[in-house]
Design an enzyme around this catalytic site. Sequence first.
Site, mmCIF file in Angstrom:
data_model
loop_
_atom_site.group_PDB
_atom_site.id
_atom_site.type_symbol
_atom_site.label_atom_id
_atom_site.label_comp_id
_atom_site.label_asym_id
_atom_site.label_seq_id
_atom_site.Cartn_x
_atom_site.Cartn_y
_atom_site.Cartn_z
ATOM 1 N N GLY A 145 -23.223 113.479 -60.779
ATOM 2 C CA GLY A 145 -22.041 112.682 -60.470
ATOM 3 C C GLY A 145 -21.573 111.920 -61.693
ATOM 4 O O GLY A 145 -21.722 112.377 -62.822
ATOM 5 N N GLU A 170 -27.519 114.684 -64.131
ATOM 6 C CA GLU A 170 -26.417 115.460 -64.712
ATOM 7 C C GLU A 170 -25.142 114.698 -64.399
ATOM 8 O O GLU A 170 -24.655 114.719 -63.260
ATOM 9 C CB GLU A 170 -26.370 116.873 -64.117
ATOM 10 C CG GLU A 170 -27.539 117.756 -64.516
ATOM 11 C CD GLU A 170 -27.485 118.201 -65.957
ATOM 12 O OE1 GLU A 170 -26.530 117.820 -66.656
ATOM 13 O OE2 GLU A 170 -28.394 118.917 -66.387
#
Length: 503
Positions: free
Chosen positions: A235, A257
């Site tokens: 996100g 990530e």
Amino acid sequence: MNKQVNTAQTILARLGLTADVLQGGNLTVTSPVDGAELAHLAETADMDAVIARAKVAFRDWRNVPAPRRGELVRLLGEELRAAKDDLGALVSLEAGKILSEGQGEVQEMIDICDFAVGQSRMLYGLTIASERPGHRMMETWHPVGPVGVISAFNFPVAVWSWNTALALICGNPVIWKPSEKAPLSALACQVIFERAVKRFGEDAPEGLSQVVIGGADVGAAMVASKDVPVISATGSTRMGRAVGPVVAERFGRSILELGGNNAMIVAPSADLDMAVRAIVFSAVGTAGQRCTSLRRLIVHESIRTELVAKLVKAYASLPVGSPLDPATLVGPLVDMDALKNMQSALAAARVQGGVVHGGEPVTEGVPAGGAYVRPAIVDMPEQSAIVQTETFAPILYVMGYSDLDQAIEMQNAVPQGLSSCIFTLNMREAERFVSDTGSDCGIANVNIGPSGAEIGGAFGGEKETGGGRESGSDAWKAYMRRQTNTMNFSDELPLAQGVKFDI
């Protein structure tokens, strides 16, 4: 009832989601295509019970041999193949991706299942030379426990599969908290998984895969639990800053990530036609709402005017419209807030000296109720504050450079750092870009855009937070714990020098 809602209900029914699941709750799910309400879901009320089921499942699943665990993932891949068209269409309805991107995302799920099946027979450890005579050292890898997965709306199904396929073959159960903007895709994946489990047999314990529905409080309960040793979150960097410290405080493991204010350097030797195709695909795919979307274009001054003219012409020809129309290349933003954020960013860019091409809302020829916009190119005098701020929308900032050192410094000067690339036919420039003095991003490409990643390579690593690696390559190690074993096959036990005692 409009045509789209009717289409959605048909697809949901084929995927096995019944009315009792889709109605009666407080979480309203709408489609970015036209704002239509697709479902009213009940939120998960008892996270303690969910985590407890995962703990019980872990005790049983870790005892199943890894190749056998791989068989479940193989069956999951088969079930995903059978459901590819419907699941891809649901991604389009719920996330606003054009049909080819929805299908492509499901194909990534199938690909990681194929990868993980092979990996289930290759959970290798090293043999290590010992300094002691008659001894051998080795490393072994063991399951670590329940894995929590938090996914974003822009990749509503692929992220789960990247984590889950590997977590399962490593011996771990999975708890999945999808975005509140795309929970139906998650529920559909759970039904597909259960079909695979039914074919697999009794070796798969209850609670091996669970989906939890709700807002930030649901995710926070999972992130804070010491019984979920690994949290994989995809996100924004804002979300990562909230997740990372909580997991670290309890000595858990994070795979983060996060956002990527990704750049492309275009050198004087670049194949401009190839570069234009890569720029357009990377910058406007998924309406600029990928973590790997191209957002900054750093172009040598000698070709800057020519390249911008080519891009402005290409952007003007892009079909904007419903993602369900096969002719559409640019679908909607996820919601009206995203449209407002884009317009605010463009206003700031103008104040900071930018010349904006495109970027206006589109209201004609598109479904009413959706947030449609023409992608924007912004010619900037420098890498100002707004350029260094990631806006999740199709905005491409263009800046010039005079020498490669300057370009690489600009590329690395933003806090975000997921993906990057250079277009050049100069071997020295290409090698410099991927060297330790080049790009500081987790992905550094040459003559290919920053958007997209093949399953074989572990995905990225975001520099601002220390990064995370999920999907292929050696990413399986993140879902296991490493143990070192020393084997003494001599007839002596080495002790500290001078230590003696009678037995």
